[in-house]
Design a protein around this motif. Structure first.
Motif, short mmCIF file in Angstrom:
data_model
loop_
_atom_site.label_atom_id
_atom_site.label_comp_id
_atom_site.label_asym_id
_atom_site.label_seq_id
_atom_site.Cartn_x
_atom_site.Cartn_y
_atom_site.Cartn_z
N ASN A 89 -6.38 -10.53 -3.40
CA ASN A 89 -6.72 -9.31 -4.12
C ASN A 89 -8.19 -9.28 -4.53
N ARG A 97 -6.40 -0.82 -2.34
CA ARG A 97 -5.71 -1.12 -3.59
C ARG A 97 -5.18 -2.55 -3.55
N ASP A 98 -5.04 -3.14 -4.73
CA ASP A 98 -4.52 -4.51 -4.80
C ASP A 98 -3.11 -4.60 -4.22
N SER A 100 0.47 -5.58 -4.58
CA SER A 100 1.32 -5.77 -5.75
C SER A 100 2.26 -6.94 -5.53
N ASP A 221 2.95 1.10 -16.67
CA ASP A 221 2.37 1.31 -15.35
C ASP A 221 2.25 -0.02 -14.61
N THR A 223 1.81 0.15 -10.98
CA THR A 223 1.37 0.47 -9.63
C THR A 223 0.07 -0.20 -9.25
N ASP A 224 -0.81 -0.41 -10.21
CA ASP A 224 -2.11 -1.03 -9.93
C ASP A 224 -2.25 -2.40 -10.59
N GLY A 226 -1.46 -5.36 -9.44
CA GLY A 226 -1.60 -6.53 -8.59
C GLY A 226 -0.42 -7.46 -8.78
#
Length: 775
Positions: A89, A97-98, A100, A221, A223-224, A226
């Motif tokens: 990441n 985007r990272d 997840s 949240d 989603t971001d 990681g």
């Protein structure tokens, strides 16, 4: 995307040549629904290789893969996957985007009450208490007397009340992972019944529609985020007042990399209740430490029913029957007769089946008592006066080397119990649980469903690949009579799956593809046979590609010897208290290696042999000598810290312990290691003999496949702790003629290439002295 685009997610500037080949081979195999079986020496970069291949496939819009599932049996390796994912990441292109990710852990690690030892919950009882509290919370809500919203509101108001009363918080407020929860430390109650407010909040937030997305219940949240560590998951969930373990389950289908252990793919209970959604062809699976796949899965798919479970099942069945037997007798009814009849009718279970199962369970427990008593009379005369001295034991229920019907099955047939009582046990157990859960205030774990499940498996499993026995585990229970074996033992009727390859292969077939890897997978053809990969290749025509990458670090930085000493077998060495030429020769060899500069690891076949070696070393060398004993995680971690701290030491351990696999000895943490003997398990154990016989029947090579190959892998794992990077310098010594000579019982063919040079005992000191003079 092209197959070369995997370099975008590779977490280092330049891959090794082996990594390039490995990544591209794994991608190619997985696109055809297949697997890469990979042996890579320490330093190959297997973790980054496998992650890069899997993440590339997940990010490829033309691929059907949606996630990577990592399975490893070693905590150190789990942390390595976490570290490599975070490295990936950090180095992703700026407009990406990272990736997840989520690490799966047990309830004890995430339950706020267990973590803080609150409300009488800790890691010893968290699983049972959690199930009880969840069941209570569900029963109170839904069609129950209240709602999840009301329960959480009431629990939150208790904290508000504490604050309004002027309390300074402190122990009154449950805090964990650095975050305060909205609830008090103790469990709240509804009309005198305790419930879990964290789980109530989850029930309130989850979708009403059964087809709804579980992630809708996640109040933060992700989603971001990681890689979300367990500590971060607990902190976010606790602050929101919701159940961290339930959040883990809700997130499973929404992250690209899930990191767990073998339980999450192979344990029937875990996959049935938690991770089943991951087991499909959209998952790219990575089995790390795959040399342990076969023994670990064997343990997971074996099953047992304990003496106490039989006792509890009889009581539960009696409580259900009393509802009908005592109907109409004032004050005598222990359950509602109409409820019992309705539930039995709905499940198509007759009252006679409940009566039959109760009789069977009661008589089975009496037969278990007879078997244990007869065994103790044969093997431990006068055992009633020596209860404190009885060892763990096992009682085979057939000749381990002759597949045939077991004694319990034969007893049942003689006693008049036919197929139906065995095969219907699970169905009857399920309806008994429903009746008791509906009728009684307590919602504790019921014994009858588990007993019924094992009865069904006992009845269905064959006698060639399965072995049945009674296991006796040491315990102490003052509530049992002084002359009873139950005072000293937990007894269990156990069925072992001796050849778990079919189970492994069937599970692997559910995934879309993947990588099975280890530093000690060779011989890969044997690995493919015993894990079901060969069946996938031949019967299902799914590609299985094999790769072996040797140690590529500078050869001049290491010396590897196979010392031609007498075989370190019990016949040669005797017990640890004896002194004989074999023991003296090994004591000399251990001393020679222990005098190497820096830290030295000594691996012995057992803890008793480790104690012997440590005693001899303390008499002979100036270095501090540490001994690893069978102990808990905390003691082991402290031992490692002591070993790594300060000047050079000698650490003596059993090859059955946890310090010879997956432990990070990089840098100057380890300069030399000597492994004494080939660590073959006790060949006289009934279970081991049964496994060997089953392997003979399945593969024609019982001793080699079931005993020798796993033993050499264990020795290679231990010796592989020494050299971990191109800069490291060290000595690796395997002491036993079977490593040094080509003979009928030689294991030399299982060692990598010509790496280990055979030497006589007197040349060992000369070789080590010459090596250390150069370094």
């Amino acid at each position: 995307m092209t197959d070369d685009d995997w370099r975008q997610v590779f977490g280092h500037a330049e891959p090794y040549d082996e990594q390039v080949d490995g990544v591209e081979t794994a991608i190619g195999a997985a696109k055809d629904g297949g697997f890469l079986a990979l042996e890579g020496a320490c330093g190959t970069g297997k973790t980054m290789l496998a992650l890069s291949a899997g993440i590339h496939l997940v990010r490829d819009p033309d691929s059907d893969f949606e996630r990577v599932l990592v399975l490893t049996s070693v905590k150190q390796q789990l942390r390595q996957f976490e570290d490599d994912l975070e490295r990936i990441n950090r180095d992703l292109p700026e407009d990406w985007r990272d990736v997840s990710g989520l690490t799966l852990v047990g309830k004890a690690d995430v339950c706020p009450y267990s973590r803080e030892r609150a409300a009488g919950i800790d890691d010893t009882n968290v699983y049972d208490r959690c199930e009880d509290l969840r069941e209570t919370t569900r029963s109170l809500t839904g069609d129950g007397p209240t709602t999840a919203t009301a329960l959480t509101s009431d629990a939150r108001s208790q904290q508000v009340g504490l604050a309004d009363s002027g309390s300074d918080g402190g122990a009154e407020y449950l805090e964990t992972a650095g975050e305060p929860s909205p609830y008090p430390t103790g469990l709240p109650e509804y009309e005198g019944v305790q419930y879990c407010p964290f789980y109530a909040q989850y029930l309130e937030d989850r979708p009403d529609d059964s087809d709804g997305d579980p992630a809708e219940a996640v109040p933060f949240d992700f989603t971001d985020a990681g890689l979300m560590s367990p500590e971060e998951l607990v902190a976010e969930s606790t602050a929101a007042g919701t159940c961290p373990h339930s959040m883990m389950g809700a997130l499973l289908g929404h992250v690209e990399v899930v990191i767990g252990n073998y339980y999450h793919a192979f344990d029937p209970a875990t996959t049935g209740s938690f991770t089943g959604a991951l087991l499909d062809d959209s998952t790219f699976v990575i089995c790390d430490e795959a040399h342990m796949l076969e023994p670990r899965v064997r343990d997971l798919v074996s099953d047992s029913m304990a003496d106490r479970s039989l006792r509890d099942a009889e009581r539960e069945l009696t409580r259900v029957l009393q509802a009908v037997e005592f109907e109409g007798r004032e004050g005598e009814t222990s359950a509602d007769a109409d409820l019992v009849r309705a539930e039995l009718q709905e499940a198509d279970v007759g009252i006679d089946e409940v009566e039959g199962l109760r009789s069977f369970v009661r008589d089975l427990r009496e037969e278990l008592d007879r078997q244990v008593t007869a065994h103790l009379e044969r093997e431990h005369r006068g055992w009633k006066s020596q209860l404190n001295d009885l060892p763990d034991d096992e009682i085979p229920l057939r000749d381990p080397e002759t597949p045939q019907v077991d004694e319990i099955t034969e007893w049942a047939e003689r006693a008049g119990y036919g197929d139906r009582v065995w095969s219907r046990g699970e169905t009857v157990g399920a309806v008994v649980k429903r009746i008791l859960d509906e009728d009684e205030d307590d919602t504790k774990q019921r014994a009858t469903p588990g007993v019924g499940r094992v009865l069904g498996r006992w009845y269905r499993a064959d006698h060639e690949r399965h072995f049945r026995e009674i296991e006796l585990d040491r315990t102490w229970d003052d509530t049992e009579p002084s002359g009873s074996w139950r005072r000293a033992y937990n007894a269990a009727l156990t069925i072992h799956n001796c050849v778990p390859g079919d189970v492994i292969g069937e599970r692997l077939a559910e995934f879309g593809g993947g990588v099975l890897m280890s530093a000690t997978l060779e011989p890969v053809d044997v690995f493919a046979e015993v894990t079901g990969l060969e069946h996938l290749r031949e019967a299902e025509e799914r590609p299985v590609v094999e790769r072996t990458y040797g140690l590529s670090f500078p050869a001049e930085n290491r010396e590897s010897f196979a010392v031609d000493l007498p075989k370190f077998t019990y016949d040669n060495r005797g017990s640890p208290g004896e002194e004989n030429p074999t023991r003296r020769s090994y004591a000399d060899a251990i001393e020679t290696v222990a005098r190497s500069p820096g830290n030295v690891l000594v691996g012995m076949p057992s803890y008793s042999e480790a104690e012997w070696a440590a005693e001899r070393l303390r008499e002979r060398v100036e270095k501090p000598v540490l001994i690893d004993e069978s102990s808990g995680d905390d003691a082991t971690e402290q031992l490692k810290a002591d070993f790594f701290d300060g000047e050079g030491k000698v650490l003596v351990t059993s090859l059955r312990g946890t310090l010879t696999e997956g432990v990070d000895y990089r840098g100057d943490r380890l300069a030399a290691a000597i492994i004494c003997g080939v660590p073959i398990v006790d060949t006289t154990s009934p279970r081991t003999r049964a496994i060997r016989t089953a392997y003979d029947d399945a593969f024609g090579e019982g001793f080699e496949y079931a005993l020798t190959v796993p033993a050499v892998r264990k020795a290679r794992q231990a010796i592989g702790r020494v050299i971990r990077s191109p800069e490291e310098v060290g000595v690796r010594v395997l002491a036993d003629a079977r490593y040094a000579r080509d003979s009928w019982d030689s294991v030399r063919k299982y060692l990598p290439g010509e790496e280990f040079q055979p030497v006589s005992p007197d040349m060992l000191a000369f070789g080590l002295e010459r090596f250390w003079d150069r370094h």
